[in-house]
Design an enzyme around this catalytic site. Structure first.
Site, PDB file in Angstrom:
ATOM      1  CG  HIS A 427      -0.353   0.061   2.642  1.00  8.55           C
ATOM      2  ND1 HIS A 427       0.261   1.273   3.098  1.00  8.55           N
ATOM      3  CD2 HIS A 427       0.061  -0.800   3.459  1.00  8.55           C
ATOM      4  CE1 HIS A 427       0.705   0.874   4.276  1.00  8.55           C
ATOM      5  NE2 HIS A 427       0.407  -0.369   4.530  1.00  8.55           N
ATOM      6  CB  CYS A 448       1.846  -3.577   5.014  1.00 10.00           C
ATOM      7  SG  CYS A 448       0.435  -4.592   5.296  1.00 10.00           S
TER       8      CYS A 448
END
Length: 519
Positions: A427, A448
């Site tokens: 992201h 992430c």
């Protein structure tokens, strides 16, 4: 005139006398004929009509006593041939069984049934009559003699065997093995039959007449409909040929081991057999969790273990499909049913399009059709807090815009969200001013892969659901990838926030829960 009238009266008297005489003669003739007929009829009150046969004996014009005499004489030289299955003919003599004549009223009863007055009507045409019994045997002699017949030697009995389906023969399948009739007598019933035939002086006794039903019979013969239905089903099932690229052909050589026949002629296919074969298919085709090799953009080849990317056979669907193909006797080439699919069945199932994520150098590459189309530094999971991003091969779970990453006390929106390992994904991280280097060791994410916003946007356009993501560790070397005109990178001089929210993401109206080590 008077004389002329007297003459007619004299002639009338003479005529009357003549008529009376003729009538008398006729009456006498009738009486004679009736008398003769009656006399003859009386003869057949004591004798049998011509052409009368009683129990095989010519009783024509014979009295009851005369018939008895003939019957008695028959005993002296009587013998009967006994025919049985699988034995030579055997002879029983009347004297061997104590055959004797019985003087009962059977013949008298038969004679009384004659209508003697109808003797003329019975002068022609054979009358074959039977009486229940005029002979008897000595039970002890009969038992001793008959028990010695070869037909009653139980040590020589061969039991009947049902017709059955043969074992599977490679190349020809199944066939019906005919029944064996055998020669096992119902001893008690057979002896009773022989006795019943001896006392009527039957000189040819055949125990093997089907209607006598003296031999044990097979319960199932070759023409049995159920047996033939089973044969048809079996040969249909083994005619199936199912081919797979990575396996030998599945055919009757294997299928026959899975088949069992039911009493109604239907055939069962063993679930265990099919399941075992599907395991073989899975071993040949499944690649999830199997080590994958990658020639990195840095030069060295690495082995990537773990992860959820790869092929996975849908065992339940494949079992059902195989069963249906066998039941139809199909010949087909097929690929298994898969619950998870990869890009290639080649040496490396991820094909030539993937995201290469080097967790050691904190640098990624996007490879499309074998060419680098994008590269960038990133920040992965915080090592100091044990939030390290796991290595492995993963499929992109999905991608979505404008997601909100949530954690305890946090709610952070991102423009591009692309998860690939549970709640771990790519992201944009606009709050970071630097990427790459050693940031991840103390100020990394919760797991992430944080990207510069511009890189996240480009990556979003290159990937889609199922796109391979290959994460690995590789010690830094002197070999560094050369940047391409189409690739982008970012500086790695700044640090990110120490805490990143863990979130739920939304795609097509569904709420996706991220794992705790995620964003």
């Amino acid at each position: 005139m008077a004389e002329n009238k007297k003459e007619p009266r004299k002639r009338g008297k003479k005529e009357k006398k003549g008529n009376k005489f003729a009538l008398g003669v006729a009456v006498l003739g009738i009486v004679f004929v009736v008398g003769c007929y009656t006399v003859k009829a009386n003869t057949y009150r004591t004798k049998f009509f011509p052409h009368t046969i009683i129990n095989g004996i010519d009783a024509s014009e014979k009295t009851v006593d005369e018939v008895r005499q003939v019957m008695s004489k028959q005993i002296d030289n009587f013998e009967s041939k006994i025919r049985s299955r699988d034995n030579n003919d055997e002879i029983i003599k009347g004297s061997d069984v104590g055959l004797a004549f019985v003087e009962d009223s059977s013949l008298e009863d038969l004679l009384h049934q004659q209508n003697s007055m109808a003797w003329i009507a019975n002068m022609s045409g054979e009358k074959n009559l039977k009486i229940k019994s005029s002979f008897t045997v000595d039970d002890n002699k009969f038992e001793d003699t008959v028990s010695k017949l070869r037909a009653f030697d139980e040590s020589k009995f061969v039991a009947p065997v049902d017709a059955k389906i043969s074992d599977f023969v490679q190349g020809s399948g199944y066939s019906i093995i005919p029944e064996v009739e055998g020669n096992t007598l119902d001893v008690k019933k057979a002896k009773e039959y022989i006795k019943s035939q001896l006392i009527v002086l039957n000189n040819d006794i055949n125990l093997d007449y089907e209607e006598n039903d003296l031999y044990e019979k097979p319960a199932k013969r070759s023409d049995d409909p159920t047996l033939n239905l089973a044969l048809t089903n079996l040969n249909k099932y083994i005619s199936a040929r199912i081919s797979y690229d990575k396996l030998n052909v599945l055919n009757g050589d294997t299928i026959h081991k899975w088949l069992t026949v039911n009493s109604d002629g239907s055939v069962n296919i063993s679930d265990e057999g099919v399941e075992s074969f599907v395991k073989t298919i899975s071993n040949a085709y499944n690649t999830i969790g199997k080590p994958k090799t990658l020639k990195t953009s840095y030069g060295p080849t690495v082995t990537i273990s773990g992860g959820s990317y790869g092929w996975k056979v849908d065992t339940e669907k494949e079992k059902a499909t195989i069963k249906s193909l066998i039941e139809a006797g199909e010949t087909t080439k097929r690929e298994p049913e898969f619950s998870r699919k990869a890009a290639s069945h080649g040496e490396n199932d991820y094909g030539n399009s993937y995201v290469e994520v080097n967790l050691t150098t904190q640098h990624m590459f996007v490879i499309k059709n074998g060419s680098k189309v994008l590269e960038s530094d990133f920040v992965s999971g915080n090592v100091a807090k044990s939030w390290t991003t796991p290595p492995g091969a993963f499929p992109l779970t999905y991608k979505t815009r404008n997601a909100t990453l949530k954690g305890e006390g946090y709610s952070t929106p991102v423009d591009y969200w692309m998860p690939f390992n549970g709640g771990i994904g790519f992201h944009d991280a606009p709050w970071r001013s630097a990427f790459g280097g050693q940031i991840y060791r103390t100020s990394g994410s919760h797991g992430c892969v944080n990207l510069p916003p511009a890189i996240a946007k480009q990556l979003y356009d290159y990937v889609d659901t199922g796109f391979p993501v290959l994460c690995y560790n590789l010690a830094p070397t002197a070999v560094t990838p050369e940047p391409t005109e189409s690739s982008s990178s970012s500086e790695s001089s700044a640090t990110e926030a120490t805490v990143e929210p863990i979130g739920d993401t939304t795609q097509a109206g569904e709420i996706k829960s991220a794992v705790e080590i995620g964003q």
